[in-house]
Design a protein around this motif. Structure first.
Motif, short mmCIF file in Angstrom:
data_model
loop_
_atom_site.label_atom_id
_atom_site.label_comp_id
_atom_site.label_asym_id
_atom_site.label_seq_id
_atom_site.Cartn_x
_atom_site.Cartn_y
_atom_site.Cartn_z
N PHE A 123 0.83 -1.20 0.00
CA PHE A 123 0.00 0.00 0.00
C PHE A 123 0.87 1.26 0.00
N PRO A 124 0.32 2.38 -0.44
CA PRO A 124 1.02 3.65 -0.29
C PRO A 124 1.28 3.93 1.19
N LYS A 125 2.31 4.68 1.49
CA LYS A 125 2.72 4.92 2.87
C LYS A 125 1.58 5.53 3.70
N GLY A 126 0.82 6.43 3.11
CA GLY A 126 -0.27 7.06 3.84
C GLY A 126 -1.30 6.06 4.33
N LEU A 127 -1.68 5.13 3.46
CA LEU A 127 -2.66 4.11 3.84
C LEU A 127 -2.08 3.16 4.89
N ALA A 128 -0.82 2.79 4.71
CA ALA A 128 -0.18 1.89 5.68
C ALA A 128 -0.11 2.54 7.06
N ASP A 129 0.20 3.83 7.11
CA ASP A 129 0.27 4.54 8.39
C ASP A 129 -1.10 4.60 9.07
N ILE A 130 -2.15 4.80 8.29
CA ILE A 130 -3.51 4.84 8.86
C ILE A 130 -3.85 3.50 9.49
N LEU A 131 -3.53 2.41 8.81
CA LEU A 131 -3.84 1.08 9.34
C LEU A 131 -3.01 0.78 10.59
N ASN A 132 -1.77 1.22 10.62
CA ASN A 132 -0.90 0.95 11.77
C ASN A 132 -1.37 1.69 13.03
N THR A 133 -1.92 2.88 12.86
CA THR A 133 -2.34 3.68 14.02
C THR A 133 -3.79 3.42 14.42
N MET A 134 -4.48 2.60 13.69
CA MET A 134 -5.89 2.34 13.96
C MET A 134 -6.03 1.28 15.05
N PRO A 135 -7.04 1.39 15.92
CA PRO A 135 -7.29 0.34 16.92
C PRO A 135 -7.47 -1.01 16.24
N ALA A 136 -6.95 -2.06 16.88
CA ALA A 136 -6.91 -3.39 16.27
C ALA A 136 -8.29 -3.89 15.87
N GLN A 137 -9.26 -3.75 16.76
CA GLN A 137 -10.60 -4.27 16.47
C GLN A 137 -11.24 -3.56 15.28
N LYS A 138 -11.09 -2.25 15.26
CA LYS A 138 -11.64 -1.47 14.14
C LYS A 138 -10.93 -1.82 12.84
N ARG A 139 -9.60 -1.99 12.93
CA ARG A 139 -8.82 -2.31 11.73
C ARG A 139 -9.23 -3.67 11.17
N GLU A 140 -9.43 -4.64 12.04
CA GLU A 140 -9.83 -5.98 11.59
C GLU A 140 -11.17 -5.94 10.86
N GLY A 141 -12.11 -5.15 11.39
CA GLY A 141 -13.41 -5.05 10.73
C GLY A 141 -13.31 -4.41 9.35
N ILE A 142 -12.52 -3.33 9.26
CA ILE A 142 -12.35 -2.64 7.97
C ILE A 142 -11.66 -3.55 6.96
N LEU A 143 -10.60 -4.26 7.39
CA LEU A 143 -9.87 -5.12 6.46
C LEU A 143 -10.70 -6.32 6.03
N ALA A 144 -11.55 -6.82 6.91
CA ALA A 144 -12.41 -7.95 6.54
C ALA A 144 -13.39 -7.53 5.44
N ILE A 145 -13.97 -6.35 5.60
CA ILE A 145 -14.89 -5.85 4.57
C ILE A 145 -14.13 -5.56 3.28
N THR A 146 -12.92 -5.04 3.42
CA THR A 146 -12.09 -4.76 2.23
C THR A 146 -11.81 -6.04 1.46
N ARG A 147 -11.45 -7.10 2.20
CA ARG A 147 -11.15 -8.38 1.54
C ARG A 147 -12.39 -8.94 0.83
N ASP A 148 -13.50 -9.00 1.55
CA ASP A 148 -14.71 -9.59 0.96
C ASP A 148 -15.21 -8.79 -0.24
N LEU A 149 -15.18 -7.48 -0.09
CA LEU A 149 -15.67 -6.63 -1.18
C LEU A 149 -14.75 -6.69 -2.39
N GLY A 150 -13.44 -6.72 -2.15
CA GLY A 150 -12.49 -6.80 -3.25
C GLY A 150 -12.62 -8.09 -4.03
#
Length: 230
Positions: A123-150
């Motif tokens: 990912f671009p550095k900006g997106l990677a930084d957002i994911l790294n600083t995001m709370p784990a539970q919230k990040r897992e939910g966003i990434l799960a939707i990203t995977r399924d939708l993609g």
């Protein structure tokens, strides 16, 4: 035979050849004067006609001092309307989408392992930084939707669902989720970046297709009948 001319009370005789030469010089002078008179008269006539036409006629781009009417049927091409129709037809082509089938397996693999932090290196550095600083539970939910939708948007054989406007489909799918607008935007940024790796708008092909549709519009012709005001 001799010609004579009186000058100063005396009579001088000229040979015939000299008299002929004098006669030729006189003729040349006479024709030269005639030419000057004709030239001056022609110039005066020309400028008189030009000034008369300028006062009674019309110039392109300027109002005509008098009305002109059509004497017979006149057919002309309406350039403005023709160009407007052609531009409208060409603008319907949003873009020619092409995709590199060889890259789709890579995109699919990244989506399947998107919950791993090592995958974020794609990912671009900006997106990677957002994911790294995001709370784990919230990040897992966003990434799960990203995977399924993609994975819904692409399939392994290289076909793209609703490929005419894949990003519009992406927003439509996101609106059906429970994510906030900010979180939807994160998912959109991730998937838009990944899909753009394999899906591109070919500018050259788009230009050719637009020109093809432009050329399909025939010139718009107008008919002016006798008596119509120009």
């Amino acid at each position: 035979m001799k010609f004579t001319r009186r000058k100063g009370g005396t009579i001088n005789s000229y040979p015939k050849k000299v008299a002929v030469a004098l006669t030729r010089d006189s003729l040349r002078l006479e024709w030269f004067l005639r030419l000057i008179v004709i030239t001056v008269a022609g110039i005066l006539l020309f400028w008189g006609w030009k000034l008369d036409v300028a006062s009674k006629g019309f110039k392109v781009g300027f109002p005509s001092p008098r009305d002109y009417y059509v004497l017979s049927d006149v057919v002309y091409v309406d350039e403005a309307v023709t160009e407007q129709l052609r531009e409208g037809q060409a603008s319907r082509v949003l873009g020619v989408v092409v995709h590199d089938v060889s890259l789709l397996p890579i995109v699919k693999a990244v989506l399947e392992e998107i919950d791993k932090s090592s995958t974020w290196l794609y990912f671009p550095k900006g997106l990677a930084d957002i994911l790294n600083t995001m709370p784990a539970q919230k990040r897992e939910g966003i990434l799960a939707i990203t995977r399924d939708l993609g994975l819904r948007l692409i399939v392994f054989n290289g076909d793209i669902i609703d490929g005419n406007d894949i990003k519009l489909d992406l927003w439509r799918y996101l609106s059906d989720t429970d994510l906030s607008i900010a979180d939807q935007n994160i998912v959109y940024q991730i998937l838009s970046y990944l899909l753009d790796l394999a899906v591109k708008v070919d500018a050259e092909a788009t230009s050719l297709v637009r020109e093809f549709y432009r050329s399909g519009i025939d010139p718009i012709e107008r008919l002016l009948q006798p008596g119509a005001l120009l």
